[in-house]
Design a protein around this motif. Structure first.
Motif, short mmCIF file in Angstrom:
data_model
loop_
_atom_site.label_atom_id
_atom_site.label_comp_id
_atom_site.label_asym_id
_atom_site.label_seq_id
_atom_site.Cartn_x
_atom_site.Cartn_y
_atom_site.Cartn_z
N ALA A 46 -34.23 19.39 0.47
CA ALA A 46 -33.59 17.98 0.33
C ALA A 46 -35.16 17.36 -0.66
O ALA A 46 -34.58 16.43 -1.44
CB ALA A 46 -33.64 17.27 1.54
N VAL A 102 -31.91 12.08 3.63
CA VAL A 102 -31.15 13.30 3.70
C VAL A 102 -31.74 14.51 4.65
O VAL A 102 -30.89 14.92 5.55
CB VAL A 102 -31.04 13.74 2.24
N ALA A 122 -26.27 18.07 0.84
CA ALA A 122 -27.45 16.84 0.39
C ALA A 122 -27.15 16.24 -1.12
O ALA A 122 -27.20 15.06 -0.88
CB ALA A 122 -28.68 17.60 0.44
#
Length: 408
Positions: A46, A102, A122
């Protein structure tokens, strides 16, 4: 922005960025030993992906010029080639919020998700949920202007992300937990944290970084140092609410299970940090303490909901971030300084807080479920049962978290 403000803005940005590795440690310690690499990779994945997307178009989407806009134009300054140097510091600070939001979601799908599928989720979720919601809450959108729309004397209070970060991530986590289904052998006590010191380290890093998370906006907005700056209130509330939440969690844990645990203390600290995030600049310290102890106690009970309702939120993202975010956001409707229902205000603050919280919750949940369902039905989101039993680390990443030398 003077040199002092600029220095604090850069420092706060680094502090918040450090929180995502903190999430990786916190989550990594909570899973079983053969899932720790996978769990930490979700946070670092992420960090890599969302940073790139933010620079390319996410920052452009995070502010609007009209209250009814869904988001800013992603192509208005693709790649941020026209943003001035000082503005780039604030833009980087905003990126760190997108990254950790995220990363938080990943805890709900521990032990059973494909890394590639997670990365697709994501990227899409950040694009169609986080970036627009950031515009709604902080970039001039409908949540930021909700009080004006209703003709009220007050606006939604979300200083550092109760709605945009925690309710947003918690709702998406619930959706993904439902899409991926339960782990093999799902029942109370299915797994124990494989590395409690790692959990404590992660919680400590999060608390450390949270001072940048909450107080950083004062510097990035160029306000730190002014006589009326609220940074002192923000940092004392960030300390006090978090400490009180530890106590609230441990008391409930002792009464419920007979023992107060270190994992409970770490979880209580995170719950308190979540709750004070939207409220840090708008509560007196005493009301912040009450918020903390209340949130710690309620979240300690809320993590039990997954066993009763049957959704497998592996690392209690729903019980801590969604519930804690809702408590912190709605609590302001009652106790926000001068505008809360019980401290000199009226019903207006409560109305806008509830609408904002529920609006983000519903939007994030629905869109996350659609994205997750689409991925599961096409490329597949969940790993095979035999791979889950063998361990995500070796089957997905070809690595082991702990490679112990054989004794001769």
């Amino acid at each position: 922005m003077d040199s002092g403000n600029l220095a604090w803005a850069v420092t706060a940005t680094a502090l918040v960025l450090f929180m995502t590795p903190g999430v990786a440690f916190f989550y990594g310690g909570l899973v079983k030993a053969k899932s720790v690499v996978s769990m930490m990779m979700m946070s670092f994945g992420a960090l890599g992906l969302v940073s790139v997307l933010w620079i390319l178009y996410g920052f452009n989407m995070s502010a609007v010029t009209d209250v009814m806009q869904f988001s800013g134009n992603p192509f208005s300054d693709f790649g941020m080639g026209s943003v001035g140097d000082n503005s780039l510091v604030g833009a980087t600070y905003g990126a760190t919020f997108a990254i950790i939001t995220v990363a938080l979601i990943s805890g709900a799908i521990a032990d059973r998700a494909k890394f590639g599928a997670w990365m697709i989720f994501a990227g899409v979720w950040a694009t169609v949920v986080y970036f627009p919601v950031a515009a709604w809450v902080w970039g001039g959108g409908w949540i930021m202007q909700l009080g004006t729309t209703f003709g009220f004397s007050t606006e939604v209070i979300d200083y550092a992300g109760g709605t945009a970060v925690h309710i947003n991530a918690g709702a998406a986590a619930l959706a993904l937990a439902l899409v991926l289904g339960k782990r093999i052998g799902f029942q109370k006590g299915i797994t124990k944290p494989h590395n409690v010191p790692l959990v404590m380290l992660g919680a400590a890093i999060l608390w450390f970084g949270w001072f940048g998370f909450n107080a950083g906006a004062q510097g990035t907005a160029g306000l730190l140092g002014a006589e009326d700056s609220s940074v002192g209130l923000i940092i004392i509330n960030t300390l006090g609410a978090t400490a009180a939440a530890i106590i609230g969690w441990l008391v409930v844990e002792k009464l419920k299970d007979g023992k107060a645990t270190s994992v409970g203390a770490a979880s209580g600290a995170v719950a308190g940090l979540v709750a004070i995030t939207p409220a840090c600049a708008n509560l007196t310290p005493g009301w912040a303490l009450l918020l903390g102890v209340l949130t710690g106690a309620v979240c300690a009970l809320a993590i039990e909901l997954k066993w009763k309702l049957g959704y497998d939120d592996s690392l209690d993202v729903v019980g801590i971030h969604l519930v804690g975010g809702l408590i912190g956001t709605i609590y302001l409707g009652f106790f926000a300084t001068e505008t809360g229902l019980f401290v000199g205000g009226n019903y207006e603050q409560l109305v806008v807080q509830v609408i904002a919280a529920l609006g983000v919750l519903v939007y994030s949940f629905v869109v996350a479920w659609i994205i997750g369902f689409a991925i599961e039905k096409t490329m597949g989101f969940r790993i095979k049962n035999e791979d889950e039993l063998a361990g995500v680390d070796s089957t997905v990443h070809g690595e082991e978290g702990y490679s112990l030398a054989e004794q001769s």
